[in-house]
Design a protein around this motif. Structure first.
Motif, PDB file in Angstrom:
ATOM      1  N   SER A   1      -8.556   3.789  -3.560  1.00 55.83           N
ATOM      2  CA  SER A   1      -7.450   4.494  -2.921  1.00 55.83           C
ATOM      3  C   SER A   1      -6.700   5.303  -3.977  1.00 55.83           C
ATOM      4  O   SER A   1      -6.330   4.775  -5.029  1.00 55.83           O
ATOM      5  N   PHE A   2      -6.514   6.607  -3.685  1.00 61.58           N
ATOM      6  CA  PHE A   2      -5.820   7.486  -4.617  1.00 61.58           C
ATOM      7  C   PHE A   2      -4.848   8.361  -3.838  1.00 61.58           C
ATOM      8  O   PHE A   2      -5.044   8.647  -2.659  1.00 61.58           O
ATOM      9  N   ASN A   3      -3.817   8.809  -4.533  1.00 62.91           N
ATOM     10  CA  ASN A   3      -2.937   9.836  -4.001  1.00 62.91           C
ATOM     11  C   ASN A   3      -2.941  10.965  -5.014  1.00 62.91           C
ATOM     12  O   ASN A   3      -2.236  10.900  -6.013  1.00 62.91           O
TER      13      ASN A   3
ATOM     14  N   PHE B   1       0.832  -1.208   0.000  1.00 66.51           N
ATOM     15  CA  PHE B   1       0.000   0.000   0.000  1.00 66.51           C
ATOM     16  C   PHE B   1       0.866   1.257   0.000  1.00 66.51           C
ATOM     17  O   PHE B   1       0.593   2.225  -0.708  1.00 66.51           O
ATOM     18  N   GLY B   2       1.916   1.249   0.795  1.00 61.80           N
ATOM     19  CA  GLY B   2       2.802   2.402   0.864  1.00 61.80           C
ATOM     20  C   GLY B   2       3.482   2.680  -0.467  1.00 61.80           C
ATOM     21  O   GLY B   2       3.584   3.832  -0.896  1.00 61.80           O
TER      22      GLY B   2
ATOM     23  N   ALA C   1      -3.242   4.350  -8.439  1.00 60.60           N
ATOM     24  CA  ALA C   1      -4.592   4.209  -7.900  1.00 60.60           C
ATOM     25  C   ALA C   1      -4.924   2.739  -7.677  1.00 60.60           C
ATOM     26  O   ALA C   1      -4.470   1.854  -8.406  1.00 60.60           O
TER      27      ALA C   1
ATOM     28  N   SER D   1      -2.467  13.820  -7.562  1.00 63.21           N
ATOM     29  CA  SER D   1      -1.208  14.327  -8.094  1.00 63.21           C
ATOM     30  C   SER D   1      -1.282  15.808  -8.430  1.00 63.21           C
ATOM     31  O   SER D   1      -0.373  16.345  -9.039  1.00 63.21           O
TER      32      SER D   1
ATOM     33  N   SER E   1     -10.343   8.937 -10.692  1.00 66.04           N
ATOM     34  CA  SER E   1      -8.900   9.102 -10.793  1.00 66.04           C
ATOM     35  C   SER E   1      -8.547  10.334 -11.614  1.00 66.04           C
ATOM     36  O   SER E   1      -7.656  11.121 -11.247  1.00 66.04           O
TER      37      SER E   1
ATOM     38  N   ARG F   1       1.855   7.148  -6.586  1.00 63.17           N
ATOM     39  CA  ARG F   1       0.576   7.677  -7.083  1.00 63.17           C
ATOM     40  C   ARG F   1      -0.129   6.671  -7.991  1.00 63.17           C
ATOM     41  O   ARG F   1      -0.679   7.030  -9.051  1.00 63.17           O
TER      42      ARG F   1
ATOM     43  N   SER G   1       0.949   4.103  -2.967  1.00 69.58           N
ATOM     44  CA  SER G   1       0.628   5.491  -2.646  1.00 69.58           C
ATOM     45  C   SER G   1       1.776   6.421  -3.011  1.00 69.58           C
ATOM     46  O   SER G   1       1.574   7.496  -3.586  1.00 69.58           O
ATOM     47  N   GLU G   2       2.988   6.014  -2.680  1.00 71.53           N
ATOM     48  CA  GLU G   2       4.157   6.842  -2.953  1.00 71.53           C
ATOM     49  C   GLU G   2       4.321   7.117  -4.436  1.00 71.53           C
ATOM     50  O   GLU G   2       4.729   8.214  -4.848  1.00 71.53           O
TER      51      GLU G   2
END
Length: 318
Positions: free
Chosen positions: A77-79, A53-54, A62, A81, A212, A60, A57-58
């Motif tokens: 789950s999204f990070n 997961f890390g 999805a 950008s 996304s 980016r 996420s790092e």
């Protein structure tokens, strides 16, 4: 960039260097470099540890979790950008600008009906035996387009015209499939036949793509301009996929027309029609080919909307 589909029992995913390592029943099956990935879709009980997961996420990447056989969204789950808050502020102001919302909503509905008409015209060329019901639906859509193009409507009447167009469209679309599939109309929850099961799965994946794209372009997925805000619903993502739905409908029609999918790929589970693993493999492969230009289009629309929002009525109070 690619999408990785994980849809297998007893599958575990671990982080090894800069790649995802896939283990089935404890045996290493292969690796996927993280730099090749844009999205990961997980269906069913796949094991992942916190390091995975890390890493996602790092970078980016999805992540979408589907609920096994039902293929409904369990989690996303999204990070994001893009971190320009001015885009969301502009989006909020535009929401309260009735003229701006109506203009965008009318364009959205016209684009969706245009793509519905295009699919029906393609179907008439392929199925001369169905020309009468298909042509009747096209005539209905043409009449609605003329009404929408000649004047401006409030949001609610506009939704009424869009609903009438969809009813005529699906009435014709359903004739493209053999009676044995028992597809008479669009049924969402739960899908009761193979065609509806594929449509639901495809629309779910499209929704994920749209969320996304919203986040990547600095927009708030929960705040749409056509779909009203609702608790837990990404209304802007719902807006964006409306014109794309007929394109996905064509993918589903093609899968059955070319017999990549048939009744043997589906089972009934308490009234819900479920696409089996072999069928999902075929569906995901065809969807991924279809989705490549769609992702570019969604990203482009996100940037266009952001530009529109930033230019909309900053002197108007909320």
């Amino acid at each position: 960039m690619h999408t990785l589909y994980l849809d297998r029992k007893n599958l575990a995913v671990k982080l090894e260097g800069g790649a995802l390592a896939l283990y089935e029943n404890g045996e290493r099956r292969g690796t996927v470099p993280l730099h090749l990935l844009e999205k990961v879709v997980v269906n069913g009980g796949v094991e992942m540890d916190s390091q995975v997961f890390g890493a996602l996420s790092e970078r980016r990447i999805a992540l979408l979790f589907l609920s096994g056989r039902a293929s409904r969204i369990k989690a996303m789950s999204f990070n994001p950008s893009h971190n320009d808050i001015n885009r969301r502020l502009g989006q909020l102001r535009a929401y309260f600008d009735a003229d701006s919302r109506l203009k965008m909503a009318q364009g959205l509905v016209l684009a969706k009906i245009h793509n519905q008409r295009q699919l029906l015209h393609e179907a008439m060329a392929a199925r001369a035996d169905l020309r009468r019901p298909l042509f009747a639906a096209v005539e209905t859509l043409d009449a609605i387009v003329q009404k929408l193009a000649s004047s401006q409507f409030e949001i609610e009447p506009l939704r009424g015209y869009e609903g009438s167009a969809s009813a005529a469209y699906f009435s014709a679309y359903s004739t493209l499939f053999p009676p044995s599939l028992e597809f008479g109309k669009r049924i969402r929850r739960p899908p009761t036949d193979p065609v509806n099961a594929c449509l639901s799965l495809g629309y779910t994946l499209l929704h994920f793509e749209a969320v996304s794209s919203c986040l990547a372009t600095g927009l708030e997925p929960l705040l749409g301009f056509y779909h009203e805000p609702a608790y837990g619903r990404e209304s802007l993502a719902c807006d964006l996929i409306e014109p794309v739905r007929p394109r996905l409908d064509k993918v589903v029609w093609t899968l059955f027309r070319e017999r990549e999918l048939d009744q043997s790929h589906f089972t009934l589970d308490k009234g819900r029609c479920v696409l089996g693993k072999n069928g999902r493999r075929r569906f995901f492969a065809r969807y991924e080919h279809f989705a490549v230009p769609v992702r570019r289009w969604l990203r482009l629309q996100g940037h266009k909307l952001a530009k529109t929002y930033l230019q909309t009525g900053w002197d108007k109070p909320l």
